[in-house]
Scaffold this motif. Structure first.
Motif, PDB file in Angstrom:
ATOM      1  N   THR A 226     -30.771  60.079   7.030  1.00 58.26           N
ATOM      2  CA  THR A 226     -30.838  60.334   5.651  1.00 58.26           C
ATOM      3  C   THR A 226     -30.799  59.060   4.725  1.00 58.26           C
ATOM      4  OG1 THR A 226     -30.191  61.791   3.858  1.00 58.26           O
ATOM      5  CG2 THR A 226     -28.493  61.482   5.485  1.00 58.26           C
ATOM      6  N   ASP A 227     -30.450  59.096   3.471  1.00 61.60           N
ATOM      7  CA  ASP A 227     -29.815  58.126   2.566  1.00 61.60           C
ATOM      8  C   ASP A 227     -28.466  57.863   2.461  1.00 61.60           C
ATOM      9  OD1 ASP A 227     -29.706  60.316   1.127  1.00 61.60           O
ATOM     10  OD2 ASP A 227     -30.881  59.600  -0.597  1.00 61.60           O
ATOM     11  N   VAL A 228     -27.592  58.556   3.171  1.00 61.83           N
ATOM     12  CA  VAL A 228     -26.268  58.378   3.002  1.00 61.83           C
ATOM     13  C   VAL A 228     -25.636  57.861   4.451  1.00 61.83           C
ATOM     14  CG1 VAL A 228     -25.738  59.808   0.990  1.00 61.83           C
ATOM     15  CG2 VAL A 228     -25.411  60.818   3.464  1.00 61.83           C
ATOM     16  N   ASP A 229     -24.785  57.149   4.673  1.00 60.53           N
ATOM     17  CA  ASP A 229     -24.177  56.746   5.687  1.00 60.53           C
ATOM     18  C   ASP A 229     -23.211  57.712   6.619  1.00 60.53           C
ATOM     19  OD1 ASP A 229     -21.962  56.596   3.980  1.00 60.53           O
ATOM     20  OD2 ASP A 229     -21.107  54.851   5.105  1.00 60.53           O
ATOM     21  N   ALA A 230     -22.824  58.582   6.143  1.00 59.22           N
ATOM     22  CA  ALA A 230     -22.130  59.651   6.896  1.00 59.22           C
ATOM     23  C   ALA A 230     -21.916  60.721   6.133  1.00 59.22           C
ATOM     24  CB  ALA A 230     -20.620  58.886   7.248  1.00 59.22           C
ATOM     25  N   VAL A 231     -21.389  61.827   6.813  1.00 55.87           N
ATOM     26  CA  VAL A 231     -20.740  62.898   6.084  1.00 55.87           C
ATOM     27  C   VAL A 231     -19.518  62.757   5.331  1.00 55.87           C
ATOM     28  CG1 VAL A 231     -20.157  65.416   6.250  1.00 55.87           C
ATOM     29  CG2 VAL A 231     -22.053  64.445   7.716  1.00 55.87           C
ATOM     30  N   TYR A 232     -19.245  63.276   4.284  1.00 55.35           N
ATOM     31  CA  TYR A 232     -18.252  62.979   3.238  1.00 55.35           C
ATOM     32  C   TYR A 232     -17.584  64.248   3.034  1.00 55.35           C
ATOM     33  CZ  TYR A 232     -19.163  57.950   2.784  1.00 55.35           C
ATOM     34  OH  TYR A 232     -19.369  56.630   3.023  1.00 55.35           O
ATOM     35  N   VAL A 233     -16.332  64.209   3.087  1.00 51.82           N
ATOM     36  CA  VAL A 233     -15.285  65.052   2.447  1.00 51.82           C
ATOM     37  C   VAL A 233     -15.155  64.791   0.982  1.00 51.82           C
ATOM     38  CG1 VAL A 233     -13.185  66.377   2.727  1.00 51.82           C
ATOM     39  CG2 VAL A 233     -14.305  65.827   4.602  1.00 51.82           C
ATOM     40  N   ASP A 234     -15.450  65.693   0.114  1.00 55.33           N
ATOM     41  CA  ASP A 234     -15.131  65.404  -1.348  1.00 55.33           C
ATOM     42  C   ASP A 234     -16.134  64.595  -2.026  1.00 55.33           C
ATOM     43  OD1 ASP A 234     -13.002  67.392  -1.351  1.00 55.33           O
ATOM     44  OD2 ASP A 234     -11.569  65.983  -0.757  1.00 55.33           O
ATOM     45  N   TYR A 235     -17.300  64.546  -1.485  1.00 51.46           N
ATOM     46  CA  TYR A 235     -18.414  63.621  -1.651  1.00 51.46           C
ATOM     47  C   TYR A 235     -18.727  63.559  -3.372  1.00 51.46           C
ATOM     48  CZ  TYR A 235     -22.851  60.943  -1.844  1.00 51.46           C
ATOM     49  OH  TYR A 235     -24.091  60.252  -1.992  1.00 51.46           O
ATOM     50  N   GLY A 236     -18.675  62.238  -3.891  1.00 55.75           N
ATOM     51  CA  GLY A 236     -18.873  61.853  -5.288  1.00 55.75           C
ATOM     52  C   GLY A 236     -17.669  61.899  -5.819  1.00 55.75           C
ATOM     53  N   THR A 237     -16.555  62.023  -5.399  1.00 52.40           N
ATOM     54  CA  THR A 237     -15.119  61.749  -6.202  1.00 52.40           C
ATOM     55  C   THR A 237     -14.360  60.804  -5.556  1.00 52.40           C
ATOM     56  OG1 THR A 237     -13.852  63.282  -4.645  1.00 52.40           O
ATOM     57  CG2 THR A 237     -15.430  64.543  -6.081  1.00 52.40           C
ATOM     58  N   ALA A 238     -13.459  60.727  -6.327  1.00 58.03           N
ATOM     59  CA  ALA A 238     -12.586  59.531  -6.016  1.00 58.03           C
ATOM     60  C   ALA A 238     -11.749  59.639  -4.725  1.00 58.03           C
ATOM     61  CB  ALA A 238     -11.477  59.269  -7.175  1.00 58.03           C
ATOM     62  N   THR A 239     -11.594  60.905  -4.134  1.00 58.02           N
ATOM     63  CA  THR A 239     -10.928  61.194  -2.805  1.00 58.02           C
ATOM     64  C   THR A 239     -11.883  61.409  -1.605  1.00 58.02           C
ATOM     65  OG1 THR A 239     -10.953  63.501  -3.335  1.00 58.02           O
ATOM     66  CG2 THR A 239      -9.040  62.473  -3.997  1.00 58.02           C
ATOM     67  N   ALA A 240     -13.164  60.884  -1.692  1.00 56.44           N
ATOM     68  CA  ALA A 240     -14.023  60.891  -0.837  1.00 56.44           C
ATOM     69  C   ALA A 240     -13.685  60.191   0.375  1.00 56.44           C
ATOM     70  CB  ALA A 240     -15.578  60.546  -1.221  1.00 56.44           C
TER      71      ALA A 240
END
Length: 308
Positions: A226-240
């Motif tokens: 896809t167009d992101v490098d990994a699966v993130y927890v809290d994606y798009g936040t300061a704690t991602a």
């Protein structure tokens, strides 16, 4: 190793980019180069791809000429699968001239009573600001939903039950053919009471269909690019935080967006739990490194959870 490689619609047409034929081909040239590198590593690949932006564009074009009659989504899905598959096959064959390729329209059986027909979640077409999206929804009878900081049309996305051409795909793979198939999640069909098939107004999630295909082909790995490098927890936040290696149980209870990362994670979990083999999610440009285990997010039945 036999890998089912699922190319996201946003990897083929970048988010917010004008949906022109030139832009799409330029992105497919980039994708083909990455796939050629993966094949050069000695892997056999079956390539699937999304069609969310493209099928939505075709629907808009059809709506612009209402006197000609609207085409249903299954037909538009087949049209977009042929269009995208043609360009992928052409650009890959330009790089790997000694290899054999086949692009197949793929029918995928779904349940006509799937609750997705009542609760659509699959985004298609271009992105809009909120005001424009609500205006278009009122004018055209669309259902809409947020997609990041924008809005998009959403349609029914029933769960895929069977890849009807899986035996044909397997036959070709065994003979060294690089197959491009299950475009846009495949063409959704239902079985009538007499056993005959007919198309249905829906768009199947490409990742869930790719997971099913990988299981039916007994593939060694499911790779979703896809167009992101990994699966993130809290994606798009300061704690991602990016997930590196996880077991299915470690992520199954987390909340991920239904129109984007959620189906990818669901597809990975289904594949790993059914086969005991790995699945991975990451950025298109990182494909070779993801397969090596150096980048992206790996789902493994026995892997420790590493967050970087």
């Amino acid at each position: 190793m036999l890998i089912v490689v699922a190319l996201g619609g946003n990897a083929l047409l970048r988010r917010g980019e004008p949906m022109t034929a030139g832009n799409q081909r330029a992105n497919i040239v980039r994708a083909a180069s990455v796939l050629a590198d993966l094949i050069g590593e000695g892997h056999s690949v079956v390539i699937t791809h999304g069609n969310g932006p493209q099928v939505g564009l075709l629907a808009l074009q059809a709506a612009a000429n209402p006197g000609d009659g609207a085409f249903p989504l299954d037909v538009l899905g087949a049209e977009s699968a042929g269009m995208i598959g043609y360009v992928i096959e052409q650009e890959l064959s330009n790089l790997l001239r000694q290899r054999l390729f086949a692009t197949l329209l793929t029918e995928v059986k779904v349940d006509p009573h799937d609750p997705a027909f009542v609760h659509p979640t699959k985004p298609i077409g271009p992105v809009y600001d909120e005001a424009t999206a609500h205006r278009l929804a009122a004018e055209r009878g669309w259902q809409i939903a947020p997609d990041g900081d924008k809005w998009r049309r959403v349609v029914a996305s029933p769960k895929p039950l069977e890849i009807l051409e899986a035996s044909v795909i397997s036959f070709l793979v065994e003979r060294g053919v690089i197959v491009i198939c299950t475009g846009g999640g495949g063409v959704p069909v239902i079985a009538r009471d007499d056993g005959s098939l007919c198309g249905v107004e829906a768009v199947i999630d490409k990742d869930l269909a790719s997971s099913l295909l990988a299981r039916q082909l007994n593939a060694d790995m499911l790779l979703m690019l896809t167009d992101v490098d990994a699966v993130y927890v809290d994606y798009g936040t300061a704690t991602a935080r990016a997930l590196r290696r996880v077991t299915p149980t470690e992520v199954s209870g987390r909340d991920f967006p239904a129109g984007s990362m959620g189906p990818k994670i669901g597809a990975a979990i289904e594949f790993v739990e059914a086969t005991g083999k790995p699945a991975a999610i990451g950025k298109l440009d990182d494909a070779v490194e993801i397969v090596r285990g150096e980048r992206g997010t790996w789902f493994d039945a026995s892997a420790p959870d590493l967050i970087h």
